[in-house]
Design a protein around this motif. Structure first.
Motif, PDB file in Angstrom:
ATOM      1  N   ALA A  53      12.095 -13.923  -0.551  1.00 24.87           N
ATOM      2  CA  ALA A  53      12.083 -13.459  -1.941  1.00 24.87           C
ATOM      3  C   ALA A  53      10.655 -13.233  -2.435  1.00 24.87           C
ATOM      4  CB  ALA A  53      12.806 -14.466  -2.830  1.00 24.87           C
ATOM      5  N   PHE A  54       9.726 -14.050  -1.951  1.00 24.51           N
ATOM      6  CA  PHE A  54       8.314 -13.861  -2.302  1.00 24.51           C
ATOM      7  C   PHE A  54       7.732 -12.657  -1.562  1.00 24.51           C
ATOM      8  CE2 PHE A  54       4.176 -14.560  -0.255  1.00 24.51           C
ATOM      9  CZ  PHE A  54       3.344 -14.317  -1.338  1.00 24.51           C
ATOM     10  N   LEU A  55       7.988 -12.583  -0.255  1.00 23.94           N
ATOM     11  CA  LEU A  55       7.327 -11.601   0.595  1.00 23.94           C
ATOM     12  C   LEU A  55       7.819 -10.172   0.383  1.00 23.94           C
ATOM     13  CD1 LEU A  55       5.134 -11.668   2.758  1.00 23.94           C
ATOM     14  CD2 LEU A  55       6.958 -11.817   4.469  1.00 23.94           C
ATOM     15  N   ASP A  56       9.096  -9.998   0.105  1.00 24.32           N
ATOM     16  CA  ASP A  56       9.671  -8.650  -0.010  1.00 24.32           C
ATOM     17  C   ASP A  56       8.954  -7.787  -1.053  1.00 24.32           C
ATOM     18  OD1 ASP A  56      11.790  -6.631   0.631  1.00 24.32           O
ATOM     19  OD2 ASP A  56      12.271  -6.997  -1.477  1.00 24.32           O
ATOM     20  N   PRO A  57       8.800  -8.248  -2.299  1.00 25.54           N
ATOM     21  CA  PRO A  57       8.094  -7.385  -3.257  1.00 25.54           C
ATOM     22  C   PRO A  57       6.619  -7.199  -2.923  1.00 25.54           C
ATOM     23  CG  PRO A  57       8.706  -9.471  -4.293  1.00 25.54           C
ATOM     24  CD  PRO A  57       9.325  -9.462  -2.930  1.00 25.54           C
ATOM     25  N   VAL A  58       6.006  -8.186  -2.287  1.00 25.75           N
ATOM     26  CA  VAL A  58       4.605  -8.045  -1.878  1.00 25.75           C
ATOM     27  C   VAL A  58       4.495  -6.909  -0.862  1.00 25.75           C
ATOM     28  CG1 VAL A  58       2.696  -9.166  -0.652  1.00 25.75           C
ATOM     29  CG2 VAL A  58       4.000 -10.440  -2.357  1.00 25.75           C
ATOM     30  N   ALA A  59       5.386  -6.894   0.116  1.00 24.21           N
ATOM     31  CA  ALA A  59       5.367  -5.839   1.139  1.00 24.21           C
ATOM     32  C   ALA A  59       5.560  -4.470   0.505  1.00 24.21           C
ATOM     33  CB  ALA A  59       6.448  -6.108   2.185  1.00 24.21           C
ATOM     34  N   ASP A  60       6.501  -4.379  -0.428  1.00 26.46           N
ATOM     35  CA  ASP A  60       6.759  -3.099  -1.104  1.00 26.46           C
ATOM     36  C   ASP A  60       5.533  -2.613  -1.854  1.00 26.46           C
ATOM     37  OD1 ASP A  60       9.328  -3.519  -0.224  1.00 26.46           O
ATOM     38  OD2 ASP A  60      10.113  -4.057  -2.192  1.00 26.46           O
ATOM     39  N   LYS A  61       4.950  -3.493  -2.638  1.00 29.03           N
ATOM     40  CA  LYS A  61       3.799  -3.121  -3.470  1.00 29.03           C
ATOM     41  C   LYS A  61       2.605  -2.719  -2.611  1.00 29.03           C
ATOM     42  CE  LYS A  61       6.400  -4.662  -6.787  1.00 29.03           C
ATOM     43  NZ  LYS A  61       7.798  -4.378  -6.666  1.00 29.03           N
ATOM     44  N   LEU A  62       2.358  -3.475  -1.536  1.00 30.21           N
ATOM     45  CA  LEU A  62       1.250  -3.136  -0.640  1.00 30.21           C
ATOM     46  C   LEU A  62       1.454  -1.765  -0.001  1.00 30.21           C
ATOM     47  CD1 LEU A  62       0.573  -6.516   1.204  1.00 30.21           C
ATOM     48  CD2 LEU A  62      -0.959  -5.326  -0.372  1.00 30.21           C
ATOM     49  N   MET A  63       2.652  -1.536   0.498  1.00 28.33           N
ATOM     50  CA  MET A  63       2.936  -0.280   1.171  1.00 28.33           C
ATOM     51  C   MET A  63       2.798   0.910   0.227  1.00 28.33           C
ATOM     52  SD  MET A  63       6.162   0.517   3.588  1.00 28.33           S
ATOM     53  CE  MET A  63       7.224   0.998   2.251  1.00 28.33           C
ATOM     54  N   VAL A  64       3.358   0.800  -0.963  1.00 28.61           N
ATOM     55  CA  VAL A  64       3.293   1.879  -1.946  1.00 28.61           C
ATOM     56  C   VAL A  64       1.847   2.106  -2.384  1.00 28.61           C
ATOM     57  CG1 VAL A  64       3.919   2.496  -4.323  1.00 28.61           C
ATOM     58  CG2 VAL A  64       5.675   1.707  -2.734  1.00 28.61           C
ATOM     59  N   ALA A  65       1.119   1.042  -2.672  1.00 30.55           N
ATOM     60  CA  ALA A  65      -0.270   1.186  -3.126  1.00 30.55           C
ATOM     61  C   ALA A  65      -1.132   1.845  -2.059  1.00 30.55           C
ATOM     62  CB  ALA A  65      -0.845  -0.174  -3.524  1.00 30.55           C
ATOM     63  N   VAL A  66      -0.995   1.412  -0.806  1.00 24.18           N
ATOM     64  CA  VAL A  66      -1.783   2.000   0.279  1.00 24.18           C
ATOM     65  C   VAL A  66      -1.457   3.482   0.438  1.00 24.18           C
ATOM     66  CG1 VAL A  66      -2.067   2.006   2.804  1.00 24.18           C
ATOM     67  CG2 VAL A  66      -2.199  -0.143   1.531  1.00 24.18           C
ATOM     68  N   ALA A  67      -0.179   3.817   0.426  1.00 26.46           N
ATOM     69  CA  ALA A  67       0.209   5.225   0.588  1.00 26.46           C
ATOM     70  C   ALA A  67      -0.307   6.078  -0.576  1.00 26.46           C
ATOM     71  CB  ALA A  67       1.725   5.336   0.702  1.00 26.46           C
ATOM     72  N   LEU A  68      -0.247   5.557  -1.793  1.00 30.24           N
ATOM     73  CA  LEU A  68      -0.753   6.311  -2.942  1.00 30.24           C
ATOM     74  C   LEU A  68      -2.261   6.530  -2.844  1.00 30.24           C
ATOM     75  CD1 LEU A  68       1.346   4.793  -5.849  1.00 30.24           C
ATOM     76  CD2 LEU A  68       1.437   7.150  -5.002  1.00 30.24           C
ATOM     77  N   VAL A  69      -2.993   5.521  -2.413  1.00 26.08           N
ATOM     78  CA  VAL A  69      -4.444   5.671  -2.248  1.00 26.08           C
ATOM     79  C   VAL A  69      -4.738   6.744  -1.196  1.00 26.08           C
ATOM     80  CG1 VAL A  69      -6.534   4.501  -1.406  1.00 26.08           C
ATOM     81  CG2 VAL A  69      -5.041   3.371  -3.081  1.00 26.08           C
ATOM     82  N   LEU A  70      -4.001   6.739  -0.099  1.00 27.08           N
ATOM     83  CA  LEU A  70      -4.190   7.757   0.934  1.00 27.08           C
ATOM     84  C   LEU A  70      -3.931   9.156   0.379  1.00 27.08           C
ATOM     85  CD1 LEU A  70      -2.462   6.024   3.994  1.00 27.08           C
ATOM     86  CD2 LEU A  70      -4.918   6.309   3.611  1.00 27.08           C
ATOM     87  N   LEU A  71      -2.846   9.296  -0.372  1.00 26.46           N
ATOM     88  CA  LEU A  71      -2.493  10.604  -0.918  1.00 26.46           C
ATOM     89  C   LEU A  71      -3.522  11.095  -1.931  1.00 26.46           C
ATOM     90  CD1 LEU A  71       1.357  10.102  -1.254  1.00 26.46           C
ATOM     91  CD2 LEU A  71       0.191  11.752   0.253  1.00 26.46           C
ATOM     92  N   VAL A  72      -4.003  10.203  -2.791  1.00 26.60           N
ATOM     93  CA  VAL A  72      -5.017  10.598  -3.779  1.00 26.60           C
ATOM     94  C   VAL A  72      -6.321  10.953  -3.074  1.00 26.60           C
ATOM     95  CG1 VAL A  72      -6.441   9.789  -5.696  1.00 26.60           C
ATOM     96  CG2 VAL A  72      -3.981   9.353  -5.704  1.00 26.60           C
ATOM     97  N   GLN A  73      -6.686  10.206  -2.058  1.00 27.14           N
ATOM     98  CA  GLN A  73      -7.904  10.526  -1.312  1.00 27.14           C
ATOM     99  C   GLN A  73      -7.776  11.891  -0.659  1.00 27.14           C
ATOM    100  OE1 GLN A  73      -8.144  10.373   2.436  1.00 27.14           O
ATOM    101  NE2 GLN A  73     -10.182  11.231   2.157  1.00 27.14           N
ATOM    102  N   ASN A  74      -6.590  12.231  -0.179  1.00 25.67           N
ATOM    103  CA  ASN A  74      -6.360  13.504   0.487  1.00 25.67           C
ATOM    104  C   ASN A  74      -6.321  14.677  -0.500  1.00 25.67           C
ATOM    105  OD1 ASN A  74      -5.544  14.971   3.012  1.00 25.67           O
ATOM    106  ND2 ASN A  74      -3.801  15.448   1.705  1.00 25.67           N
ATOM    107  N   ASP A  75      -5.802  14.432  -1.701  1.00 28.05           N
ATOM    108  CA  ASP A  75      -5.642  15.479  -2.717  1.00 28.05           C
ATOM    109  C   ASP A  75      -6.086  14.899  -4.062  1.00 28.05           C
ATOM    110  OD1 ASP A  75      -4.894  17.726  -4.157  1.00 28.05           O
ATOM    111  OD2 ASP A  75      -2.745  17.330  -4.017  1.00 28.05           O
ATOM    112  N   PRO A  76      -7.407  14.874  -4.318  1.00 23.12           N
ATOM    113  CA  PRO A  76      -7.920  14.168  -5.504  1.00 23.12           C
ATOM    114  C   PRO A  76      -7.721  14.919  -6.829  1.00 23.12           C
ATOM    115  CG  PRO A  76      -9.731  15.084  -4.239  1.00 23.12           C
ATOM    116  CD  PRO A  76      -8.473  15.388  -3.480  1.00 23.12           C
ATOM    117  N   GLU A  77      -6.481  15.266  -7.099  1.00 24.05           N
ATOM    118  CA  GLU A  77      -6.143  15.900  -8.372  1.00 24.05           C
ATOM    119  C   GLU A  77      -6.022  14.829  -9.454  1.00 24.05           C
ATOM    120  OE1 GLU A  77      -5.734  19.148  -9.180  1.00 24.05           O
ATOM    121  OE2 GLU A  77      -6.388  19.669  -7.154  1.00 24.05           O
ATOM    122  N   PRO A  78      -6.530  15.099 -10.660  1.00 22.52           N
ATOM    123  CA  PRO A  78      -6.477  14.089 -11.731  1.00 22.52           C
ATOM    124  C   PRO A  78      -5.062  13.598 -12.047  1.00 22.52           C
ATOM    125  CG  PRO A  78      -7.936  15.877 -12.352  1.00 22.52           C
ATOM    126  CD  PRO A  78      -7.267  16.294 -11.070  1.00 22.52           C
TER     127      PRO A  78
END
Length: 189
Positions: free
Chosen positions: A67-92
């Motif tokens: 119960a602790f780990l599941d949301p942590v994994a989700d948040k980490l995965m989403v945050a990392v993917a969003l950072v990658l996408l913004v770095q690739n396409d730095p639109e405001p």
């Protein structure tokens, strides 16, 4: 940690965390198809999010660690993917959507922690809106990761549309959680 905390559902959650460096590596590999593989890894990880919860309930294997780990994994995965996408396409506007999504996750995680400390955790439990928001986020990110190298003219606008909807739902769910906690937040303690 007891072995009972390490059941199949928890292993799937741990797999999701272990896939994060793979996701990053594939995103930056200069090989044809590497970003399509990156999108497939994210899709697989997203599916494990659904599967681990299903199995934990179905097999009666819910644990405090899971119960602790599941949301942590989700948040980490989403945050990392969003950072990658913004770095690739730095639109405001893409950066704004990423900030809304990541900022909401930090805010609500902090709110839940504080509410748990004062014995009010039930007021900010995960709702259907939070689950819908997560599904939309993961769908949008999957589409956008595929769109980096594959079928861009179709998947990118669709992914952007989903991401805008996800950002809207993210704000909506945050407002709902804050509204539920507001009376307690305003108390003089």
């Amino acid at each position: 940690m007891s072995t009972s905390a390490l059941n199949i559902a928890t292993w799937l959650t741990l797999l999701r965390i272990a896939l994060i460096p793979v996701l990053i590596g594939l995103f930056y590999l200069p090989w044809p198809g590497a970003r399509v593989m990156c999108a497939l890894v994210f899709l697989l990880a997203s599916l494990t999010d659904w599967l681990d919860g299903y199995l934990a309930r179905k097999l009666n294997q819910s644990t405090a660690f899971g119960a602790f780990l599941d949301p942590v994994a989700d948040k980490l995965m989403v945050a990392v993917a969003l950072v990658l996408l913004v770095q690739n396409d730095p639109e405001p506007w893409l950066a704004l959507a990423a900030v809304i999504i990541i900022g909401r996750e930090i805010t609500i995680a902090s709110l839940r922690e504080w509410m748990a400390e004062i014995g009010q955790r039930r007021k900010v439990e995960v709702s259907w809106l939070g689950k819908a928001k997560t599904t939309l986020q993961m769908s949008a990110i999957t589409l956008l990761l595929f769109a980096v190298d594959w079928w861009t003219e179709v998947l990118q606008p669709l992914g952007y549309g989903f991401l805008v909807l996800a950002a809207f739902m993210t704000l909506w769910s945050m407002i709902n959680y804050l509204r539920a906690a507001w009376p307690i937040l305003m108390e003089n303690r």
